[in-house]
Design a protein around this motif. Sequence first.
Motif, PDB file in Angstrom:
ATOM      1  N   GLY A   1       0.769  -1.234   0.121  1.00 48.22           N
ATOM      2  CA  GLY A   1      -0.039   0.060   0.037  1.00 48.22           C
ATOM      3  C   GLY A   1       0.893   1.193  -0.008  1.00 48.22           C
ATOM      4  N   SER A   2       0.324   2.409   0.051  1.00 46.20           N
ATOM      5  CA  SER A   2       1.005   3.749   0.324  1.00 46.20           C
ATOM      6  C   SER A   2       1.846   3.648   1.416  1.00 46.20           C
ATOM      7  CB  SER A   2       0.146   4.959   0.220  1.00 46.20           C
ATOM      8  OG  SER A   2      -0.466   4.837  -1.153  1.00 46.20           O
ATOM      9  N   TRP A   3       1.172   3.187   2.712  1.00 45.91           N
ATOM     10  CA  TRP A   3       1.947   3.307   3.764  1.00 45.91           C
ATOM     11  C   TRP A   3       2.577   1.972   4.400  1.00 45.91           C
ATOM     12  CZ3 TRP A   3       1.565   8.373   5.301  1.00 45.91           C
ATOM     13  CH2 TRP A   3       0.233   8.842   5.069  1.00 45.91           C
ATOM     14  N   CYS A   4       2.253   1.072   3.880  1.00 47.26           N
ATOM     15  CA  CYS A   4       3.055  -0.168   4.641  1.00 47.26           C
ATOM     16  C   CYS A   4       2.386  -1.305   3.391  1.00 47.26           C
ATOM     17  CB  CYS A   4       2.419  -0.300   5.865  1.00 47.26           C
ATOM     18  SG  CYS A   4       0.798  -0.978   6.229  1.00 47.26           S
ATOM     19  N   GLU A   5       3.030  -2.787   3.863  1.00 51.72           N
ATOM     20  CA  GLU A   5       2.261  -3.893   3.201  1.00 51.72           C
ATOM     21  C   GLU A   5       1.213  -4.471   3.997  1.00 51.72           C
ATOM     22  OE1 GLU A   5       4.652  -7.196   1.151  1.00 51.72           O
ATOM     23  OE2 GLU A   5       4.374  -7.969   3.160  1.00 51.72           O
ATOM     24  N   TYR A   6       0.111  -4.532   3.148  1.00 51.27           N
ATOM     25  CA  TYR A   6      -1.042  -5.013   4.017  1.00 51.27           C
ATOM     26  C   TYR A   6      -0.908  -6.769   3.651  1.00 51.27           C
ATOM     27  CZ  TYR A   6      -2.189  -0.141   4.221  1.00 51.27           C
ATOM     28  OH  TYR A   6      -2.329   0.902   4.544  1.00 51.27           O
ATOM     29  N   HIS A   7      -1.615  -7.075   4.621  1.00 50.51           N
ATOM     30  CA  HIS A   7      -1.885  -8.768   4.584  1.00 50.51           C
ATOM     31  C   HIS A   7      -3.290  -9.013   4.747  1.00 50.51           C
ATOM     32  CE1 HIS A   7       2.484  -9.088   5.469  1.00 50.51           C
ATOM     33  NE2 HIS A   7       2.359  -8.135   6.433  1.00 50.51           N
ATOM     34  N   LEU A   8      -3.849  -9.517   3.811  1.00 52.08           N
ATOM     35  CA  LEU A   8      -5.304  -9.862   3.494  1.00 52.08           C
ATOM     36  C   LEU A   8      -5.224 -11.369   3.539  1.00 52.08           C
ATOM     37  CD1 LEU A   8      -4.976  -7.047   1.771  1.00 52.08           C
ATOM     38  CD2 LEU A   8      -7.175  -7.946   0.555  1.00 52.08           C
ATOM     39  N   ARG A   9      -6.278 -11.607   4.097  1.00 53.56           N
ATOM     40  CA  ARG A   9      -6.809 -13.061   4.345  1.00 53.56           C
ATOM     41  C   ARG A   9      -8.443 -13.299   4.009  1.00 53.56           C
ATOM     42  NH1 ARG A   9      -3.648 -16.690   8.727  1.00 53.56           N
ATOM     43  NH2 ARG A   9      -1.655 -16.272   7.775  1.00 53.56           N
ATOM     44  N   PHE A  10      -8.783 -14.116   2.957  1.00 56.62           N
ATOM     45  CA  PHE A  10      -9.920 -14.554   2.648  1.00 56.62           C
ATOM     46  C   PHE A  10     -10.314 -15.651   3.365  1.00 56.62           C
ATOM     47  CE2 PHE A  10      -9.423 -10.931  -0.567  1.00 56.62           C
ATOM     48  CZ  PHE A  10     -10.649 -10.528  -0.504  1.00 56.62           C
ATOM     49  N   TYR A  11     -11.516 -15.951   4.021  1.00 56.29           N
ATOM     50  CA  TYR A  11     -11.884 -16.984   4.555  1.00 56.29           C
ATOM     51  C   TYR A  11     -13.257 -17.515   4.111  1.00 56.29           C
ATOM     52  CZ  TYR A  11      -8.413 -15.730   8.424  1.00 56.29           C
ATOM     53  OH  TYR A  11      -7.622 -15.526   9.072  1.00 56.29           O
ATOM     54  N   TRP A  12     -13.217 -18.702   3.454  1.00 59.57           N
ATOM     55  CA  TRP A  12     -14.780 -19.218   3.100  1.00 59.57           C
ATOM     56  C   TRP A  12     -15.239 -20.071   3.823  1.00 59.57           C
ATOM     57  CZ3 TRP A  12     -18.665 -18.617   0.373  1.00 59.57           C
ATOM     58  CH2 TRP A  12     -19.431 -19.476  -0.272  1.00 59.57           C
ATOM     59  N   ARG A  13     -16.554 -19.862   4.218  1.00 63.67           N
ATOM     60  CA  ARG A  13     -17.480 -20.789   4.943  1.00 63.67           C
ATOM     61  C   ARG A  13     -18.489 -21.453   4.295  1.00 63.67           C
ATOM     62  NH1 ARG A  13     -17.905 -19.228  11.178  1.00 63.67           N
ATOM     63  NH2 ARG A  13     -19.333 -20.817  10.824  1.00 63.67           N
ATOM     64  N   GLU A  14     -18.057 -22.338   3.592  1.00 64.17           N
ATOM     65  CA  GLU A  14     -19.327 -22.802   2.525  1.00 64.17           C
ATOM     66  C   GLU A  14     -20.466 -23.321   3.204  1.00 64.17           C
ATOM     67  OE1 GLU A  14     -19.565 -26.497  -0.713  1.00 64.17           O
ATOM     68  OE2 GLU A  14     -18.067 -26.526   0.886  1.00 64.17           O
ATOM     69  N   GLY A  15     -20.550 -23.794   4.464  1.00 65.02           N
ATOM     70  CA  GLY A  15     -22.048 -23.853   5.160  1.00 65.02           C
ATOM     71  C   GLY A  15     -22.753 -22.611   5.294  1.00 65.02           C
ATOM     72  N   ASP A  16     -22.193 -21.668   5.406  1.00 63.38           N
ATOM     73  CA  ASP A  16     -23.028 -20.301   5.629  1.00 63.38           C
ATOM     74  C   ASP A  16     -22.823 -19.327   4.585  1.00 63.38           C
ATOM     75  OD1 ASP A  16     -23.146 -21.139   8.413  1.00 63.38           O
ATOM     76  OD2 ASP A  16     -21.148 -20.238   8.974  1.00 63.38           O
ATOM     77  N   ASN A  17     -22.110 -19.785   3.387  1.00 57.25           N
ATOM     78  CA  ASN A  17     -22.172 -18.974   2.122  1.00 57.25           C
ATOM     79  C   ASN A  17     -21.503 -17.712   2.527  1.00 57.25           C
ATOM     80  OD1 ASN A  17     -23.066 -21.150   0.675  1.00 57.25           O
ATOM     81  ND2 ASN A  17     -25.118 -20.368   0.350  1.00 57.25           N
ATOM     82  N   ALA A  18     -20.506 -17.706   3.464  1.00 50.01           N
ATOM     83  CA  ALA A  18     -19.927 -16.396   3.839  1.00 50.01           C
ATOM     84  C   ALA A  18     -18.511 -16.378   3.548  1.00 50.01           C
ATOM     85  CB  ALA A  18     -20.071 -16.228   5.257  1.00 50.01           C
ATOM     86  N   LEU A  19     -18.185 -15.342   3.127  1.00 51.31           N
ATOM     87  CA  LEU A  19     -16.579 -15.027   2.503  1.00 51.31           C
ATOM     88  C   LEU A  19     -16.335 -13.896   3.381  1.00 51.31           C
ATOM     89  CD1 LEU A  19     -14.291 -15.467   0.763  1.00 51.31           C
ATOM     90  CD2 LEU A  19     -15.209 -13.600  -0.832  1.00 51.31           C
ATOM     91  N   GLN A  20     -15.359 -13.982   4.032  1.00 54.53           N
ATOM     92  CA  GLN A  20     -14.872 -12.864   5.168  1.00 54.53           C
ATOM     93  C   GLN A  20     -13.478 -12.509   4.612  1.00 54.53           C
ATOM     94  OE1 GLN A  20     -12.935 -13.316   9.299  1.00 54.53           O
ATOM     95  NE2 GLN A  20     -15.136 -12.735   9.615  1.00 54.53           N
TER      96      GLN A  20
END
Length: 169
Positions: free
Chosen positions: A45-64
């Motif tokens: 990023g402009s300020w620092c390195e960002y660490h993204l994590r995507f989590y998939w909960r198939e049973g809930d159809n939720a992506l965090q």
Amino acid sequence: MTALSTETVDIILANPLDLIEQIVAANEWTYERDGDDEISIAIAGSWCEYHLRFYWREGDNALQVACAYDMKVPSQKRKAIYETLAIINERMWMGHLEVWAEEGALMFRHSAFIDNDGSGLSVAHAEMLIELAINECERFYPVFQFVIWAGKSPEEAIQCAMLETMGEA
């Protein structure tokens, strides 16, 4: 961000992390796929390195998505940061900022429901989630720096960092 053409993804992917992985690869970001339910990404990023994590909960159809700053909150600054987070989170429309208590890591988190009607996650929606996480982290980075390193109060830090300039110099 390099946009992934909708023609590139001509089938509906059962796991939205497969699409996230394609976007990450198209942008040549460093990443690690941690199984079927998690992908970790490093983005400068402009300020620092960002660490993204995507989590998939198939049973809930939720992506965090969780986007961590490349900084830790010292224990003596936690109270001030928690006050800062309370003020900031009142102003946020999507997602929220928090401190991961065990590690003192600051992060943005947001969850999205992915329809199970066969449409899956669209390229536009996936790219929006990545941009949202990075943009919100970028927007508030100076606020946290003012509180942690400059010793400003939460109100002072927000006022200083969120000052919008008008016109051109």
